[in-house]
Design a protein around this motif. Structure first.
Motif, PDB file in Angstrom:
ATOM      1  N   ILE A 104       0.848  -1.199   0.000  1.00  0.00           N
ATOM      2  CA  ILE A 104       0.000   0.000   0.000  1.00  0.00           C
ATOM      3  C   ILE A 104       0.885   1.251   0.000  1.00  0.00           C
ATOM      4  O   ILE A 104       0.603   2.221  -0.696  1.00  0.00           O
ATOM      5  N   ARG A 109      -1.859   3.891  -2.501  1.00  0.00           N
ATOM      6  CA  ARG A 109      -3.277   3.548  -2.313  1.00  0.00           C
ATOM      7  C   ARG A 109      -3.443   2.069  -2.635  1.00  0.00           C
ATOM      8  O   ARG A 109      -2.497   1.446  -3.095  1.00  0.00           O
ATOM      9  N   PRO A 110      -4.613   1.502  -2.391  1.00  0.00           N
ATOM     10  CA  PRO A 110      -4.711   0.038  -2.554  1.00  0.00           C
ATOM     11  C   PRO A 110      -4.816  -0.470  -3.994  1.00  0.00           C
ATOM     12  O   PRO A 110      -4.627  -1.648  -4.239  1.00  0.00           O
ATOM     13  N   ASN A 111      -5.106   0.417  -4.936  1.00  0.00           N
ATOM     14  CA  ASN A 111      -5.357  -0.058  -6.300  1.00  0.00           C
ATOM     15  C   ASN A 111      -4.813   0.944  -7.307  1.00  0.00           C
ATOM     16  O   ASN A 111      -5.152   2.119  -7.251  1.00  0.00           O
ATOM     17  N   THR A 113      -4.586   1.655 -11.370  1.00  0.00           N
ATOM     18  CA  THR A 113      -5.125   1.186 -12.640  1.00  0.00           C
ATOM     19  C   THR A 113      -4.043   1.191 -13.711  1.00  0.00           C
ATOM     20  O   THR A 113      -3.165   2.056 -13.730  1.00  0.00           O
ATOM     21  N   GLY A 207      -5.480  -5.372 -15.772  1.00  0.00           N
ATOM     22  CA  GLY A 207      -5.761  -3.947 -15.909  1.00  0.00           C
ATOM     23  C   GLY A 207      -5.563  -3.153 -14.639  1.00  0.00           C
ATOM     24  O   GLY A 207      -5.852  -1.966 -14.606  1.00  0.00           O
ATOM     25  N   SER A 208      -5.073  -3.797 -13.564  1.00  0.00           N
ATOM     26  CA  SER A 208      -4.800  -3.043 -12.349  1.00  0.00           C
ATOM     27  C   SER A 208      -3.921  -3.861 -11.407  1.00  0.00           C
ATOM     28  O   SER A 208      -3.895  -5.080 -11.493  1.00  0.00           O
ATOM     29  N   ASP A 210      -3.684  -4.601  -7.483  1.00  0.00           N
ATOM     30  CA  ASP A 210      -4.550  -4.424  -6.324  1.00  0.00           C
ATOM     31  C   ASP A 210      -3.904  -5.138  -5.151  1.00  0.00           C
ATOM     32  O   ASP A 210      -3.368  -6.232  -5.301  1.00  0.00           O
ATOM     33  N   VAL A 211      -3.947  -4.499  -3.975  1.00  0.00           N
ATOM     34  CA  VAL A 211      -3.242  -5.061  -2.828  1.00  0.00           C
ATOM     35  C   VAL A 211      -3.823  -6.423  -2.419  1.00  0.00           C
ATOM     36  O   VAL A 211      -3.144  -7.254  -1.834  1.00  0.00           O
ATOM     37  N   ASN A 212      -5.073  -6.681  -2.792  1.00  0.00           N
ATOM     38  CA  ASN A 212      -5.692  -7.955  -2.410  1.00  0.00           C
ATOM     39  C   ASN A 212      -5.517  -9.064  -3.435  1.00  0.00           C
ATOM     40  O   ASN A 212      -6.064 -10.149  -3.278  1.00  0.00           O
ATOM     41  N   MET A 213      -4.784  -8.801  -4.518  1.00  0.00           N
ATOM     42  CA  MET A 213      -4.729  -9.801  -5.583  1.00  0.00           C
ATOM     43  C   MET A 213      -3.901 -11.037  -5.227  1.00  0.00           C
ATOM     44  O   MET A 213      -3.955 -12.031  -5.932  1.00  0.00           O
TER      45      MET A 213
END
Lengths: 301, 316
Positions: A104, A109-111, A113, A207-208, A210-213
């Protein structure tokens, strides 16, 4: 049952995650080091490459930065284990949870793009002029096969052979004058470098970043290793590593099947997906045993 | 025999034009996870399509929270070749936007579509994509809290720093509170089992707790409610379902209505040939006020009469 797009999509994901599976294979089977860092190093690779790409760096450079970041993360796990004597499982969990916060921080930020950014996929598409659903799996196949060849070559060098022996027989390797700690640190680092590279590919594909991926990466990795081993065999180390990458592809095809499954009037609801995937993986695991049993009985009869 | 024949011909004559009129469409839906607000958007969408008399066949895909599945679902949808794609939540919309460039895509439940890279601007989205934002009306929510607690100095909030929507919301919350001269005390968590600890850490540091639209916190909300009851600390939420679970009040978007409005956009795209790229992103103006007097009592707070009078629903 599954469309051409879904099948090509499964290939593309299988190859994108193929490097991750090789990384898991290296720690899990070669070094005998169960490593959960991967759930954090996959999004780490995605984060680092996404930040670099959005700042205008060439995707290749962005991906090399991801590999370095992944290597450092893995090496930290290795150091925690060897130098501070923390149990490997716990050491890797500690690195994994810290990576959540670090990722993060890296992204701010978490995501992030990547839509509208010039990714490696776009560059390759321009170069070949093929439709994205054909060019992406080709590109990812090229990358993971290159990674596979480099990895096979590495394990045939004397350094690589020492690494192979590290997991098999730590006592022997120490008596031969090899520094076992360095082998673990370097090996776990290398593994996570590959996982991070895989994360960079996955981010460009979805396409992004993301911290949760990263959630579930280790499960997918282990399932792929085991499917590959049972179906394609592990006679030689080269064969075992090719099996790992093919296992990754089969695992994604299994998921594509689970997503598209319908039997006449009976349809699975979306919430059954996890169960269906698990059953497919179990089927892959037990089918060789059943076959062996049946054959064994026939031979005896 | 003749009668039967005549009857059949009649039915045929009536049925043929009916079949021709009722054109049928396919809509593929992709959603990251199953969750009451997200599900009610989907139901609202389906209900309004039915009301509008549009014959739709749905393919529903849910990624079970796994982003690798999310990409695979986008590929699956490409193969289904639908007339329209409905993407619920940010990651689902990003995956289809990356994979599908021709079919019209409608997103809903996305807090900041510009930052998510889905659209160029809210007025002119560009490309094949438009939809609805669920940006919380935070200004009006803070105004509501001020009606309950006119002297409020500090507001506590719990959120998951890994949810991009929540991070945007907290940024807006801080800006809004600054203009009211209210301090914001943050407690961030990584999973829903952290809610209890986070709520406890806020006790004594703030006059009320505000829960933004955060999937992780909302899943573990009961823990925060428990802490607030024990410490007489009022808790407010940004969604109405949470009021039923025990928060004092919420001025919120109604997700079912959001689904209805998204369907109106779909009707314009499917049967009136509106181009997504030139259809501005919409937001829901109609807000719902829910109040839970029982919860207010337990948390030692009075409900102002003017608030009670204009409530849309008083939870028993």
């Amino acid at each position: 049952m599954i469309s051409l797009y879904a099948f090509m999509g499964a290939l593309e994901q299988g190859f994108a995650f193929g490097l991750m599976v090789l990384g898991v294979y290296l720690t899990f089977r070669v070094l005998d080091f169960p490593d959960l860092t991967v759930d954090g190093s996959l999004p780490l690779g995605a984060a680092v490459s996404a930040v670099a790409i959005t700042n205008g760096y060439h995707p290749f450079l962005a991906m090399s930065m991801a590999v370095c970041a992944g290597f450092i993360a893995g090496a930290v796990t290795g150091i925690l284990n060897t130098k501070f004597k923390i149990l490997h499982l716990l050491a890797s969990i500690l690195t994994m949870i810290s990576l959540y916060s670090i990722n993060i921080r890296i992204m701010g930020r978490p995501n992030i793009t990547l839509l509208g950014q010039d990714t490696l996929i776009d560059k390759f598409m321009e170069m070949t002029g093929l439709a994205p659903y054909i060019s992406t799996p080709i590109l990812f196949a090229i990358i993971s096969i290159t990674g596979l060849i480099a990895f096979i070559w590495f394990l045939k060098t004397s350094f690589g052979l020492a690494m192979l022996a590290t997991g098999d027989n730590p006592k022997m390797i120490t008596s031969l004058g090899v520094n076992r700690d360095m082998m673990i640190i370097f090996g776990v680092g290398l593994s996570n470098g590959m996982v991070a590279l895989s994360g960079a590919l996955v981010a460009q594909n979805q396409g992004s970043a993301d911290v949760n991926m990263g959630i579930g990466t280790i499960i997918a990795g282990l399932a792929s290793v085991i499917i590959g081993e049972t179906i394609f065999g592990t006679k030689t180390i080269t064969c075992a590593m090719i099996s790992a990458v093919l296992g990754s592809v089969l695992y994604r095809i299994a998921i594509a099947l689970a997503l598209g499954m319908r039997f006449g009037d009976f349809a699975f609801t979306p919430s059954d997906l996890n169960l269906v995937t698990a059953v497919l993986v179990i089927a892959a695991l037990v089918s060789p045993q059943i076959k062996a049993n049946v054959l064994g009985r026939r031979l005896r009869a | 025999m003749k009668k039967i024949l005549l009857f059949m011909v009649l039915i045929f004559m009536i049925a043929v034009p009916v079949i021709h009129l009722a054109q049928s469409y396919t809509v593929s839906i992709t959603q990251i996870v199953e969750h009451p607000s997200l599900d009610s958007m989907r139901e609202g969408f389906k209900d309004r399509m039915k009301e509008a008399g549009i014959n739709v066949q749905y393919n529903v895909h849910i990624a079970q929270g796994n982003q690798a599945n999310n990409v695979q679902i986008a590929n699956q949808i490409k193969g289904e070749n639908p007339d329209l794609i409905l993407a619920i939540t940010t990651p689902s919309a990003q995956a289809v936007a990356q994979k599908i460039k021709e079919t019209p895509i409608l997103f809903t439940g996305v807090t900041d579509p510009v930052a998510a890279g889905l659209v160029k601007s809210l007025m002119i989205p560009g490309k094949n994509i438009t939809g609805m934002t669920d940006m919380s009306p935070i200004l009006r929510q803070v105004e509501l809290i001020k009606e309950f607690l006119p002297k409020i100095k500090t507001i506590g909030t719990i959120y998951n720093a890994g949810e991009s929507n929540s991070v945007v919301l907290i940024k807006v919350l801080k800006e809004v509170c600054k203009s009211f001269d209210i301090k914001v005390e943050e407690a961030s968590i990584a999973n829903s089992s952290g809610v209890y600890q986070a709520a406890k850490s806020l006790v004594g540091k703030c006059d009320a707790i505000y829960i933004p639209l955060d999937n992780t916190v909302v899943s573990g909300l009961e823990a925060a409610i428990k802490v607030c009851r024990q410490n007489k600390l009022p808790i407010f939420s940004a969604d109405t379902d949470s009021v039923k679970r025990g928060t004092v009040a919420a001025l919120a978007l109604d997700y079912y209505r959001m689904g209805l409005q998204t369907a109106d956009m779909a009707v314009r795209i499917l049967s009136k040939n509106a181009k997504p790229g030139s259809t501005p992103v919409e937001s829901l103006q109609n807000l719902q006020l829910f109040i839970n007097p029982n919860a207010a009592k337990k948390m030692g707070i009075a409900i102002p009469k003017q608030v009670l009078d204009r409530a849309d629903e008083i939870v028993k």
